[in-house]
Design a protein around this motif. Structure first.
Motif, PDB file in Angstrom:
ATOM      1  N   LEU A 143      -5.048  27.721  43.654  1.00  0.00           N
ATOM      2  CA  LEU A 143      -4.017  28.252  42.760  1.00  0.00           C
ATOM      3  C   LEU A 143      -4.308  29.715  42.441  1.00  0.00           C
ATOM      4  CD1 LEU A 143      -1.514  27.470  40.966  1.00  0.00           C
ATOM      5  CD2 LEU A 143      -3.169  27.107  39.129  1.00  0.00           C
ATOM      6  N   GLY A 144      -5.569  30.005  42.125  1.00  0.00           N
ATOM      7  CA  GLY A 144      -5.924  31.384  41.826  1.00  0.00           C
ATOM      8  C   GLY A 144      -5.785  32.304  43.019  1.00  0.00           C
ATOM      9  N   GLN A 145      -6.049  31.787  44.210  1.00  0.00           N
ATOM     10  CA  GLN A 145      -5.967  32.611  45.415  1.00  0.00           C
ATOM     11  C   GLN A 145      -4.531  32.898  45.841  1.00  0.00           C
ATOM     12  OE1 GLN A 145      -8.166  30.296  48.273  1.00  0.00           O
ATOM     13  NE2 GLN A 145     -10.157  31.169  47.664  1.00  0.00           N
ATOM     14  N   ARG A 146      -3.652  31.924  45.666  1.00  0.00           N
ATOM     15  CA  ARG A 146      -2.322  32.021  46.262  1.00  0.00           C
ATOM     16  C   ARG A 146      -1.248  32.593  45.327  1.00  0.00           C
ATOM     17  NH1 ARG A 146      -2.284  28.393  50.679  1.00  0.00           N
ATOM     18  NH2 ARG A 146      -4.327  28.641  51.646  1.00  0.00           N
ATOM     19  N   LEU A 147      -1.477  32.602  44.018  1.00  0.00           N
ATOM     20  CA  LEU A 147      -0.453  33.121  43.117  1.00  0.00           C
ATOM     21  C   LEU A 147      -0.320  34.628  43.253  1.00  0.00           C
ATOM     22  CD1 LEU A 147      -1.080  31.178  39.780  1.00  0.00           C
ATOM     23  CD2 LEU A 147       0.926  30.997  41.245  1.00  0.00           C
ATOM     24  N   GLU A 148       0.906  35.095  43.317  1.00  0.00           N
ATOM     25  CA  GLU A 148       1.131  36.531  43.278  1.00  0.00           C
ATOM     26  C   GLU A 148       0.755  37.056  41.894  1.00  0.00           C
ATOM     27  OE1 GLU A 148       5.111  37.380  44.396  1.00  0.00           O
ATOM     28  OE2 GLU A 148       4.938  36.436  46.365  1.00  0.00           O
ATOM     29  N   PRO A 149       0.256  38.286  41.813  1.00  0.00           N
ATOM     30  CA  PRO A 149      -0.218  38.807  40.518  1.00  0.00           C
ATOM     31  C   PRO A 149       0.807  38.709  39.397  1.00  0.00           C
ATOM     32  CG  PRO A 149      -0.933  40.245  42.294  1.00  0.00           C
ATOM     33  CD  PRO A 149      -0.016  39.231  42.913  1.00  0.00           C
ATOM     34  N   ALA A 150       2.075  38.994  39.704  1.00  0.00           N
ATOM     35  CA  ALA A 150       3.097  38.956  38.647  1.00  0.00           C
ATOM     36  C   ALA A 150       3.295  37.544  38.126  1.00  0.00           C
ATOM     37  CB  ALA A 150       4.417  39.519  39.176  1.00  0.00           C
TER      38      ALA A 150
END
Length: 471
Positions: A95-102
């Motif tokens: 989840l932390g790796q794949r989420l876009e920053p926004a």
């Protein structure tokens, strides 16, 4: 509340004093994060003001499928905070790796509390979600009972109920009706799933499509891909992806049968759970040692050399790399009676697919891929020999592999609009943002929640109880 739910409730209460020790042991094995064990007891709530939607995605597959929905929700509701719970460290990491920053700025992750009544109540009292969404099929009776007692709208998203599980529920029809009826809205993966869920007792069922069909291709580190392509240049590559115990030995045996006819063959084994990597490597090395096959393990920092025959890729989040590298793949969990892993991932990356006989977890996409010629069954009294024969057929006929890859890619053309449709359906469950629902608005601001607006479950009319069924 059914007898089964009552027994579960009292049983989990009785087990509660032993669970902290259980959690510490899991943390010692890397299955929990020691500094975050309080979350498993329902603690560490930090609810922000404004509207909050809670989504529970048990493991990696559910987490990946819901990522496009999180993005669609963030784009449509700028005031909305998204609380995402998972049950595994691997899913939390992805989840932390794949989420876009926004989007990541709008998401709060917690580990889901263990299903003890007091811990579930503490979690919900702290977070006070405006609606709760459970992805696919992992449902916990006490957590649902506490949510229903608080009249929190409940949704089962991307729901599935296999024909096999539906047949089992015929022996407990009353309990099945209670379980399926726990949800205000069920969004099924397919019309077949929807029909089975209605027959079980689900009240409001819709089928918008399967979120796994809408997932983007798995990402890749281009530099890592270039290094591996240079390392294996000119060699045939067979990938066994997301394997489960019992499958690795069959893959090694198949490699031994193939090696003489396919010089230079590199077989890559990606265990479904990376923490199994050392054990998988030890087992494979033992099986391969008698024939002189050499092995390397990615989790130990090793690259496949010219003499490497077996490569155990026990790292997290790199399947996109190996699907792009391989000439064909076996989708794991299908040679053993696990039900199979996701065949849509290699299909999107133009990789020919082999499947064992056990694929009920993905019955609809598997049927679609088989009908299109994008995948091939591997079955027979000797699974290793059948696997070796199928691999040999594809490697010996490059045109066959290319045709399979193109057929697979065409069969799983993404449903681009599906995450947006799901997001719109979920937003209908929430209170209106309203003039007071800015960053300073408190929990519960806006209009009444979905279940109350429908007029089906006014105060005091919701039956307490939980739901637990396996899809």
């Amino acid at each position: 509340m059914s007898l089964a739910a009552t027994l579960w409730r009292w049983g989990t209460r009785a087990a509660a004093p032993l669970l902290p020790l259980h959690l510490r042991r899991r943390a010692a094995r890397g299955k929990e994060i020691a500094d975050r064990l309080a979350e498993r007891r329902g603690e560490a709530a930090a609810r922000p003001p404004g509207r909050l939607l809670w989504l529970h995605a048990a493991s990696v597959g559910e987490t990946l499928s819901v990522l496009p929905v999180l993005q669609a929700l963030a784009g449509r509701a700028p005031d909305l905070t998204l609380l995402v719970t998972t049950g595994t460290v691997t899913a939390a990491t992805l989840l932390g790796q794949r989420l876009e920053p926004a989007v990541a700025a709008r998401v709060i992750h917690r580990f889901v509390p263990l299903d003890v009544p007091g811990w579930a109540a503490r979690f919900l009292a702290g977070w006070q979600p405006d609606a709760a969404v459970f992805v696919e099929s992992e449902l916990w009776p006490n957590l649902l009972a506490e949510a229903r007692a608080r009249r929190i709208p409940l949704v089962l998203l991307n729901a599935r109920l296999s024909a096999r599980s539906a047949r089992r529920w015929r022996w407990a029809r009353g309990l099945g009706r209670e379980l399926a009826g726990a949800f205000d809205l069920v969004l099924a993966q397919s019309e077949a799933d929807a029909a089975r869920l209605r027959a079980l007792g689900a009240r409001t069922v819709r089928c918008l499509g399967n979120l796994k069909d809408a997932a983007p291709p798995l990402p890749v580190d281009q530099a890592a891909l270039a290094r591996l392509r240079a390392a294996v240049a000119g060699r045939p590559v067979f990938l066994a992806a997301s394997t489960h115990p019992g499958e690795e030995a069959l893959v090694v045996e198949a490699h031994r049968a193939l090696a003489a006819a396919h010089p230079g063959l590199l077989t890559i084994i990606v265990p479904r759970h990376p923490e199994r990597g050392p054990a998988v490597a030890a087992e494979a090395a033992g099986a391969a040692g008698a024939t002189g096959l050499t092995l390397a393990r990615r989790g130990a920092g090793e690259q496949p050399g010219p003499e490497t025959a077996l490569y155990v890729a026990d790292t997290l989040g790199e399947l996109g790399l190996f699907y792009r590298l391989a000439d064909l793949c076996l989708v794991g969990g299908s040679l053993v009676p696990h039900g199979g892993q996701n065949p849509l991932e290699p299909a999107r990356l133009c990789c020919p697919i082999l499947l064992g006989p056990h694929t009920w977890n993905f019955a609809e996409p598997v049927a679609r891929l088989l009908a299109a010629g994008g995948a091939r069954r591997v079955e027979g009294p000797d699974p290793a020999a059948a696997l070796a024969a199928a691999v040999a057929d594809v490697l010996s006929n490059p045109g066959c592999g290319q045709a399979m890859a193109e057929a697979a890619t065409a069969a799983v053309a993404p449903e681009a609009g599906l995450p947006g449709q799901v997001a719109e359906a979920l937003l209908q469950l929430l209170p209106d943002a309203g003039p007071d629902a800015g960053p300073d608005a408190g929990p519960g601001s806006g209009r009444p929640a979905f279940a109350l607006r429908l007029g089906r479950n006014g105060p005091g009319t919701r039956k307490p109880g939980g739901a637990l069924f396996e899809g």
